[in-house]
Scaffold this motif. Structure first.
Motif, PDB file in Angstrom:
ATOM      1  N   LEU A  97     -16.925 -44.494 -17.995  1.00  0.00           N
ATOM      2  CA  LEU A  97     -17.351 -45.831 -17.594  1.00  0.00           C
ATOM      3  C   LEU A  97     -16.408 -46.821 -18.255  1.00  0.00           C
ATOM      4  N   ALA A  98     -15.574 -47.474 -17.451  1.00  0.00           N
ATOM      5  CA  ALA A  98     -14.546 -48.374 -17.979  1.00  0.00           C
ATOM      6  C   ALA A  98     -14.901 -49.826 -17.718  1.00  0.00           C
ATOM      7  N   LEU A  99     -14.838 -50.660 -18.771  1.00  0.00           N
ATOM      8  CA  LEU A  99     -15.157 -52.083 -18.659  1.00  0.00           C
ATOM      9  C   LEU A  99     -13.895 -52.911 -18.827  1.00  0.00           C
ATOM     10  N   SER A 100     -13.683 -53.832 -17.905  1.00  0.00           N
ATOM     11  CA  SER A 100     -12.592 -54.800 -18.006  1.00  0.00           C
ATOM     12  C   SER A 100     -12.898 -55.921 -17.034  1.00  0.00           C
ATOM     13  N   ASN A 101     -13.094 -57.121 -17.525  1.00  0.00           N
ATOM     14  CA  ASN A 101     -13.464 -58.225 -16.642  1.00  0.00           C
ATOM     15  C   ASN A 101     -12.356 -58.504 -15.628  1.00  0.00           C
ATOM     16  N   SER A 102     -11.114 -58.450 -16.078  1.00  0.00           N
ATOM     17  CA  SER A 102      -9.992 -58.700 -15.174  1.00  0.00           C
ATOM     18  C   SER A 102      -9.664 -57.466 -14.337  1.00  0.00           C
ATOM     19  N   GLY A 103      -9.992 -56.303 -14.863  1.00  0.00           N
ATOM     20  CA  GLY A 103      -9.624 -55.062 -14.185  1.00  0.00           C
ATOM     21  C   GLY A 103      -8.163 -54.734 -14.339  1.00  0.00           C
ATOM     22  N   GLU A 104      -7.476 -55.475 -15.195  1.00  0.00           N
ATOM     23  CA  GLU A 104      -6.028 -55.267 -15.366  1.00  0.00           C
ATOM     24  C   GLU A 104      -5.657 -55.105 -16.833  1.00  0.00           C
ATOM     25  N   THR A 105      -6.599 -54.739 -17.678  1.00  0.00           N
ATOM     26  CA  THR A 105      -6.332 -54.569 -19.104  1.00  0.00           C
ATOM     27  C   THR A 105      -5.386 -53.389 -19.312  1.00  0.00           C
ATOM     28  N   LEU A 109      -5.722 -49.427 -18.264  1.00  0.00           N
ATOM     29  CA  LEU A 109      -4.967 -48.898 -17.133  1.00  0.00           C
ATOM     30  C   LEU A 109      -4.068 -47.729 -17.544  1.00  0.00           C
ATOM     31  N   THR A 110      -3.587 -47.756 -18.787  1.00  0.00           N
ATOM     32  CA  THR A 110      -2.725 -46.677 -19.275  1.00  0.00           C
ATOM     33  C   THR A 110      -3.427 -45.325 -19.234  1.00  0.00           C
ATOM     34  N   LEU A 111      -4.751 -45.367 -19.349  1.00  0.00           N
ATOM     35  CA  LEU A 111      -5.517 -44.122 -19.399  1.00  0.00           C
ATOM     36  C   LEU A 111      -5.844 -43.561 -18.018  1.00  0.00           C
ATOM     37  N   LEU A 112      -5.706 -44.387 -16.979  1.00  0.00           N
ATOM     38  CA  LEU A 112      -6.152 -43.970 -15.649  1.00  0.00           C
ATOM     39  C   LEU A 112      -5.466 -42.705 -15.136  1.00  0.00           C
ATOM     40  N   PRO A 113      -4.128 -42.558 -15.266  1.00  0.00           N
ATOM     41  CA  PRO A 113      -3.497 -41.328 -14.758  1.00  0.00           C
ATOM     42  C   PRO A 113      -4.042 -40.066 -15.434  1.00  0.00           C
ATOM     43  N   ILE A 114      -4.329 -40.150 -16.732  1.00  0.00           N
ATOM     44  CA  ILE A 114      -4.855 -38.989 -17.455  1.00  0.00           C
ATOM     45  C   ILE A 114      -6.268 -38.668 -16.984  1.00  0.00           C
ATOM     46  N   ILE A 115      -7.061 -39.730 -16.804  1.00  0.00           N
ATOM     47  CA  ILE A 115      -8.443 -39.532 -16.338  1.00  0.00           C
ATOM     48  C   ILE A 115      -8.443 -38.884 -14.956  1.00  0.00           C
ATOM     49  N   LYS A 116      -7.550 -39.366 -14.092  1.00  0.00           N
ATOM     50  CA  LYS A 116      -7.456 -38.800 -12.748  1.00  0.00           C
ATOM     51  C   LYS A 116      -6.958 -37.357 -12.787  1.00  0.00           C
ATOM     52  N   ARG A 117      -6.022 -37.075 -13.688  1.00  0.00           N
ATOM     53  CA  ARG A 117      -5.482 -35.716 -13.790  1.00  0.00           C
ATOM     54  C   ARG A 117      -6.562 -34.731 -14.254  1.00  0.00           C
ATOM     55  N   LEU A 118      -7.451 -35.189 -15.118  1.00  0.00           N
ATOM     56  CA  LEU A 118      -8.553 -34.349 -15.591  1.00  0.00           C
ATOM     57  C   LEU A 118      -9.618 -34.148 -14.513  1.00  0.00           C
ATOM     58  N   GLY A 119      -9.587 -35.007 -13.497  1.00  0.00           N
ATOM     59  CA  GLY A 119     -10.589 -34.930 -12.445  1.00  0.00           C
ATOM     60  C   GLY A 119     -11.938 -35.464 -12.894  1.00  0.00           C
ATOM     61  N   VAL A 120     -11.911 -36.353 -13.872  1.00  0.00           N
ATOM     62  CA  VAL A 120     -13.148 -36.918 -14.410  1.00  0.00           C
ATOM     63  C   VAL A 120     -13.574 -38.112 -13.556  1.00  0.00           C
ATOM     64  N   PRO A 121     -14.822 -38.176 -13.089  1.00  0.00           N
ATOM     65  CA  PRO A 121     -15.286 -39.331 -12.319  1.00  0.00           C
ATOM     66  C   PRO A 121     -15.143 -40.615 -13.127  1.00  0.00           C
ATOM     67  N   LEU A 122     -14.694 -41.664 -12.455  1.00  0.00           N
ATOM     68  CA  LEU A 122     -14.477 -42.954 -13.117  1.00  0.00           C
ATOM     69  C   LEU A 122     -15.344 -44.026 -12.477  1.00  0.00           C
ATOM     70  N   ILE A 123     -16.152 -44.675 -13.307  1.00  0.00           N
ATOM     71  CA  ILE A 123     -16.968 -45.816 -12.869  1.00  0.00           C
ATOM     72  C   ILE A 123     -16.358 -47.062 -13.485  1.00  0.00           C
ATOM     73  N   ALA A 124     -16.016 -48.029 -12.664  1.00  0.00           N
ATOM     74  CA  ALA A 124     -15.434 -49.276 -13.152  1.00  0.00           C
ATOM     75  C   ALA A 124     -16.497 -50.373 -13.166  1.00  0.00           C
ATOM     76  N   MET A 125     -16.514 -51.156 -14.233  1.00  0.00           N
ATOM     77  CA  MET A 125     -17.373 -52.329 -14.300  1.00  0.00           C
ATOM     78  C   MET A 125     -16.446 -53.516 -14.577  1.00  0.00           C
ATOM     79  N   THR A 126     -16.190 -54.302 -13.531  1.00  0.00           N
ATOM     80  CA  THR A 126     -15.220 -55.378 -13.639  1.00  0.00           C
ATOM     81  C   THR A 126     -15.605 -56.559 -12.754  1.00  0.00           C
ATOM     82  N   GLY A 127     -15.030 -57.698 -13.064  1.00  0.00           N
ATOM     83  CA  GLY A 127     -15.311 -58.900 -12.281  1.00  0.00           C
ATOM     84  C   GLY A 127     -14.297 -59.139 -11.188  1.00  0.00           C
ATOM     85  N   ASN A 128     -13.377 -58.209 -10.993  1.00  0.00           N
ATOM     86  CA  ASN A 128     -12.316 -58.376 -10.004  1.00  0.00           C
ATOM     87  C   ASN A 128     -12.307 -57.177  -9.062  1.00  0.00           C
TER      88      ASN A 128
END
Length: 325
Positions: A97-105, A109-128
């Motif tokens: 569960l990733a929090l970022s109001n801008s969605g561009e922190t 964002l640096t962690l996203l490729p690793i999270i995707k490579r692991l195949g881990v579901p990602l829930i975003a909580m953002t204002g954008n």
């Protein structure tokens, strides 16, 4: 600007109004995306890993703590530390569960490729909703606000409040879905007054055996007074031959008796006792005993078994000493 009492109150109310509106607007975001997020969290075989930077990180820590205490195992990982080894805490059984109001922190964002490579579901909580974080997520919860409560529009205020409330919405929805109970909650909160209120039962603190004030129904008032004085609970149970409770005699009964000019050495206790008195089971929570005392405006209770026989007693002082109040 000089401090002005009315101006300070005006500013404070304005902040509350702005943030209250931001929370009210969140209702529109309880939709299919929210449902999908709940399902991902509910079906998680590992733990919920919450990440966020800066103020979002502080909110993320609180959300992780709330999830963990309400039946959804969770912990917070600082995205900066994650890039330097802590990412190893995330397994393929987890949900992020990733929090970022801008969605561009950047740190997130640096962690996203690793999270995707692991195949881990990602829930975003953002204002954008058009942000990189939202686009890369499996589901996105929109926590956008019309304005920050900060008059400069800079300090995260309404946005962090909205994220915190949405986190609570997730946690409580999952609590209900899991059938999480008060006893489950107590197991994760054993310390302090909260733990005592949730875990402590009447049998743990009641007076038993020779410490239980009790006289037979044939006793005189004088006998009952001696029993009350010796046991120091401000009451005594009145029992039949089989120890079944038929009434109680309390300090209050004594005060009411004084105006009747009764002979304490010849008057049976049954003439001045309170019959059909309130009794409780030893298995109920001590907090429930406190509630009964408050509702009935009494200071002591007799504890009985299934046959209504006296097995213990407690008073308000016992509950106070146990930290229930």
């Amino acid at each position: 600007m000089k401090l002005n009492d009315s101006k300070l109150c005006e500013l404070g109310r304005a902040v509350i109004q702005v943030e209250a509106q931001a929370i009210a607007d969140l209702s529109a975001q309880i939709n299919g995306n929210f449902v999908m997020a709940c399902k991902l969290l509910f079906n998680c075989k590992g733990r919920v890993v919450v990440i966020g930077m800066g103020k979002s990180g502080h909110i993320g820590g609180k959300i992780a703590a709330t999830l963990a205490s309400t039946g959804t195992p969770a912990f917070f990982v600082h995205p900066g530390e994650a890039s330097h080894g802590d990412l190893g805490m995330i397994t393929q059984q987890d949900v992020v569960l990733a929090l970022s109001n801008s969605g561009e922190t950047n740190e997130v964002l640096t962690l996203l490729p690793i999270i995707k490579r692991l195949g881990v579901p990602l829930i975003a909580m953002t204002g954008n909703s058009n942000s990189t974080l939202a686009r890369f997520s499996d589901t996105f919860i929109n926590v956008a606000v019309q304005q920050e409560a900060c008059p400069l529009g800079l300090a995260p205020t309404s946005s962090t409040t909205a994220a915190l409330v949405m986190g609570d919405a997730l946690a409580v929805s999952l609590l209900e879905a899991r059938g999480f109970t008060r006893d489950d909650f107590a197991l994760s909160h054993p310390g302090g007054s909260l733990g005592k209120r949730l875990l402590l039962r009447v049998k743990d603190i009641m007076h038993v055996g020779t410490a239980l004030p009790s006289v037979p129904e044939t006793a005189l008032i004088s006998h009952a007074l001696l029993e009350m004085t010796e046991k120091q609970l401000g009451m005594t149970a009145i029992v039949e031959g089989n120890n079944r409770v038929i009434g109680i005699f309390t300090d209050g009964d004594l005060r009411r008796m004084l105006g009747r000019n009764l002979d304490i050495n010849s008057t049976p206790i049954t003439e001045v006792m309170t019959p059909h008195c309130a009794v409780i089971s030893p298995e109920i929570l001590a907090a429930e005993a406190m509630k009964i005392m408050e509702q009935k405006k009494i200071n002591a209770l007799i504890v009985v078994d299934d046959q209504q026989c006296a097995v213990g007693a407690l008073n308000m002082h016992d509950l106070i000493q146990a930290g229930i109040v």
